[in-house]
Design an enzyme around this catalytic site. Structure first.
Site, PDB file in Angstrom:
ATOM      1  N   GLY A  11     -10.347 -25.487  23.605  1.00 14.79           N
ATOM      2  CA  GLY A  11      -9.052 -24.854  22.935  1.00 14.79           C
ATOM      3  C   GLY A  11      -9.637 -23.483  22.072  1.00 14.79           C
ATOM      4  O   GLY A  11     -10.675 -23.330  21.722  1.00 14.79           O
ATOM      5  N   ARG A  72      -9.564 -26.262  30.050  1.00  9.90           N
ATOM      6  CA  ARG A  72     -10.290 -27.259  29.959  1.00  9.90           C
ATOM      7  C   ARG A  72     -10.550 -27.883  31.299  1.00  9.90           C
ATOM      8  O   ARG A  72      -9.678 -28.483  31.863  1.00  9.90           O
ATOM      9  CB  ARG A  72      -9.452 -28.419  29.019  1.00  9.90           C
ATOM     10  CG  ARG A  72      -9.096 -27.963  27.592  1.00  9.90           C
ATOM     11  CD  ARG A  72      -8.760 -29.209  26.780  1.00  9.90           C
ATOM     12  NE  ARG A  72      -8.323 -29.025  25.455  1.00  9.90           N
ATOM     13  CZ  ARG A  72      -8.807 -28.804  24.121  1.00  9.90           C
ATOM     14  NH1 ARG A  72     -10.044 -28.899  24.325  1.00  9.90           N
ATOM     15  NH2 ARG A  72      -8.140 -28.303  23.261  1.00  9.90           N
ATOM     16  N   ASP A 103     -17.319 -29.091  21.502  1.00  4.64           N
ATOM     17  CA  ASP A 103     -18.119 -30.011  21.908  1.00  4.64           C
ATOM     18  C   ASP A 103     -18.001 -30.548  23.425  1.00  4.64           C
ATOM     19  O   ASP A 103     -18.750 -30.691  24.206  1.00  4.64           O
ATOM     20  CB  ASP A 103     -17.969 -31.459  20.976  1.00  4.64           C
ATOM     21  CG  ASP A 103     -16.432 -31.759  20.986  1.00  4.64           C
ATOM     22  OD1 ASP A 103     -15.512 -31.044  21.573  1.00  4.64           O
ATOM     23  OD2 ASP A 103     -16.235 -32.981  20.425  1.00  4.64           O
ATOM     24  N   THR A 126     -14.363 -23.327  17.674  1.00  2.00           N
ATOM     25  CA  THR A 126     -13.136 -24.459  17.567  1.00  2.00           C
ATOM     26  C   THR A 126     -12.617 -24.569  16.432  1.00  2.00           C
ATOM     27  O   THR A 126     -13.381 -24.399  15.322  1.00  2.00           O
ATOM     28  CB  THR A 126     -13.661 -25.776  17.974  1.00  2.00           C
ATOM     29  OG1 THR A 126     -12.735 -26.993  17.608  1.00  2.00           O
ATOM     30  CG2 THR A 126     -15.095 -26.064  17.423  1.00  2.00           C
ATOM     31  N   ASP A 128     -11.695 -26.943  14.934  1.00  2.00           N
ATOM     32  CA  ASP A 128     -11.987 -28.391  14.129  1.00  2.00           C
ATOM     33  C   ASP A 128     -13.168 -28.255  13.471  1.00  2.00           C
ATOM     34  O   ASP A 128     -13.105 -29.307  12.476  1.00  2.00           O
ATOM     35  CB  ASP A 128     -11.875 -29.458  15.475  1.00  2.00           C
ATOM     36  CG  ASP A 128     -10.800 -29.751  16.097  1.00  2.00           C
ATOM     37  OD1 ASP A 128      -9.889 -29.415  15.614  1.00  2.00           O
ATOM     38  OD2 ASP A 128     -11.035 -30.440  17.337  1.00  2.00           O
ATOM     39  N   ASP A 130     -15.926 -29.380  14.071  1.00  2.00           N
ATOM     40  CA  ASP A 130     -16.846 -30.629  14.119  1.00  2.00           C
ATOM     41  C   ASP A 130     -18.066 -30.683  14.935  1.00  2.00           C
ATOM     42  O   ASP A 130     -18.404 -31.750  15.537  1.00  2.00           O
ATOM     43  CB  ASP A 130     -15.323 -31.790  14.631  1.00  2.00           C
ATOM     44  CG  ASP A 130     -15.341 -31.142  16.087  1.00  2.00           C
ATOM     45  OD1 ASP A 130     -15.469 -30.108  16.467  1.00  2.00           O
ATOM     46  OD2 ASP A 130     -14.514 -32.030  16.820  1.00  2.00           O
ATOM     47  N   ARG A 172      -8.132 -34.270  16.209  1.00  2.00           N
ATOM     48  CA  ARG A 172      -8.198 -35.668  16.873  1.00  2.00           C
ATOM     49  C   ARG A 172      -9.043 -36.405  16.507  1.00  2.00           C
ATOM     50  O   ARG A 172      -8.920 -37.563  16.302  1.00  2.00           O
ATOM     51  CB  ARG A 172      -8.415 -35.443  18.471  1.00  2.00           C
ATOM     52  CG  ARG A 172      -7.193 -34.986  19.285  1.00  2.00           C
ATOM     53  CD  ARG A 172      -7.393 -34.719  20.720  1.00  2.00           C
ATOM     54  NE  ARG A 172      -8.490 -33.603  21.008  1.00  2.00           N
ATOM     55  CZ  ARG A 172      -8.493 -32.756  21.932  1.00  2.00           C
ATOM     56  NH1 ARG A 172      -7.979 -33.410  23.085  1.00  2.00           N
ATOM     57  NH2 ARG A 172      -9.416 -31.914  22.137  1.00  2.00           N
TER      58      ARG A 172
HETATM   59  O1  F6P Z   1     -10.008 -28.939  19.622  1.00  2.00           O
HETATM   60  C1  F6P Z   1      -9.006 -28.093  19.105  1.00  2.00           C
HETATM   61  C2  F6P Z   1      -7.892 -28.532  19.176  1.00  2.00           C
HETATM   62  O2  F6P Z   1      -6.775 -27.595  18.566  1.00  2.00           O
HETATM   63  C3  F6P Z   1      -7.724 -29.990  18.341  1.00  2.00           C
HETATM   64  O3  F6P Z   1      -7.680 -29.916  17.116  1.00  2.00           O
HETATM   65  C4  F6P Z   1      -6.461 -30.703  19.083  1.00  2.00           C
HETATM   66  O4  F6P Z   1      -6.421 -31.808  18.853  1.00  2.00           O
HETATM   67  C5  F6P Z   1      -6.633 -30.309  20.453  1.00  2.00           C
HETATM   68  O5  F6P Z   1      -7.373 -29.000  20.437  1.00  2.00           O
HETATM   69  C6  F6P Z   1      -5.390 -29.992  21.267  1.00  2.00           C
HETATM   70  O6  F6P Z   1      -5.616 -29.639  22.650  1.00  2.00           O
HETATM   71  P1  F6P Z   1      -4.753 -28.931  23.514  1.00  2.00           P
HETATM   72  O7  F6P Z   1      -4.306 -27.552  23.007  1.00  2.00           O
HETATM   73  O8  F6P Z   1      -5.394 -28.947  24.857  1.00  2.00           O
HETATM   74  O9  F6P Z   1      -3.712 -30.069  23.609  1.00  2.00           O
END
Ligand code: F6P
Length: 322
Positions: A11, A72, A103, A126, A128, A130, A172
């Protein structure tokens, strides 16, 4: 080391551009050639690799997203994909990689380092927050400020209509965003994946006569909360509390965009530059982070294997202040 390359993966997060800029300019400062890999691991597999110079990172420090794009990558999860990526690294004479991501990015990087022996340094990016091994990840500060901005606006309409709003924020698997946004946004309740959500308690709390005298409330819900998303929780509460008619607002990807805060620009600059210096020192299979204002290294294995704990005292603080 003569040549390194930088990429962003997973992300996107505001401040990634500041990190790319710092990688490029620090490498050039030490007379190292630097390339950019477009589209994260997918770009590495497909050889989508460009030369970078000082001007290619001009005027990007204030921009959200990532100029190198991101993905991704499903292919990089396979041994064939990683072998292909390894061949590309050699073909382009790349001796060190700087991976900016979260991660998932470092899980891939750790396996890649072991399988191919290629040198990789990680930069935590990120929203997050995390990742173990750094107090903050690039993008978190901007994301929580964006979410708080949105909540301030929601408060206006919540107040005007005497309504309860459930505001869902990203995360998430982690409640870092929800916790800080909840406190900064004056939420009455904060629901995070790390703490079991007891819907009955929430229902009892919002059924109380004393509570009903309050004109409006904000409940912040992390998207990964164990009781479900904000819509699910609102539905359960509505069914259980007579006359309760909440509204739900899912902030979603708005939290990932926008211009990076001053903090994220500084963090991206320090970590991007630090990553290059550590690569030149011969470090590999690690992530740079900032802990108590000091640049530190953490192995990828630890960064992804150990879990960073949310500060539970903030949950207590939130309930005192609610
Ligand atoms: O990891 C960053 C993040 O924004 C999370 O908070 C979220 O759950 C996820 O990515 C959403 O991913 P995508 O943009 O691939 O749907």
């Amino acid at each position: 080391m003569q040549n390194i390359a930088v990429f962003t993966s997973g992300g996107d997060a505001p401040g990634m551009n500041a990190a790319i800029r710092a990688v490029v300019r620090t490498a050039l400062h030490y007379n190292i050639g630097v390339k950019g890999i477009v589209n994260g691991y997918d770009g590495l597999i497909n050889g989508d690799i460009i030369d970078m110079d000082s001007r290619s990172v001009a005027n990007i420090i204030q921009r959200g997203g990532t100029i190198l794009k991101t993905s991704r990558s499903e292919e990089f999860r396979t041994a064939e994909g990683r072998a292909k990526a390894g061949r590309m690294v050699k073909e382009h004479n790349i001796e060190g990689l700087v991976a900016i991501g979260g991660d998932g990015t470092f899980t891939g990087a750790e396996i890649f380092c072991r399988e191919t022996g290629i040198t990789v340094m990680g930069v935590p990016g990120t929203i997050d927050n995390d990742l173990y091994g750094t107090d903050y990840t690039i993008g978190f500060d901007t994301a929580i400020n964006t979410a708080i901005d949105a909540i301030d606006k929601i408060r206006d309409t919540a107040d005007s209509h005497n309504r309860v709003f459930l505001v869902e924020v990203m995360g998430r698997h982690a409640g870092f965003i929800a916790l800080e946004v909840g406190i900064g946004g004056g939420a009455e309740a904060i629901l995070i994946p790390e703490e079991e959500t007891k819907i009955e308690d929430l229902i009892n709390f919002f059924s109380k006569e004393k509570r009903k005298q309050k004109s409006f409330s904000i409940i912040v819900v992390a998207e990964g909360d164990d009781a479900g998303g904000a819509f699910d929780i609102a539905k359960k509460m509505k069914a259980a509390i007579p006359g309760f008619d909440p509204r739900v607002s899912v902030l979603g990807h708005i939290q990932r965009g926008g211009k990076p805060s001053a903090y994220d620009r500084l963090l991206g600059s320090r970590l991007g530059s630090g990553a290059v210096v550590e690569l030149l020192e011969g470090e590999t299979n690690k992530m740079v982070g900032i802990v108590s204002n000091e640049l530190v290294l953490t192995s990828f294995a630890e960064a992804i294997g150990k879990s960073k704990q949310v500060d539970r005292s903030l949950l207590k603080l939130a309930s005192i202040l609610a």
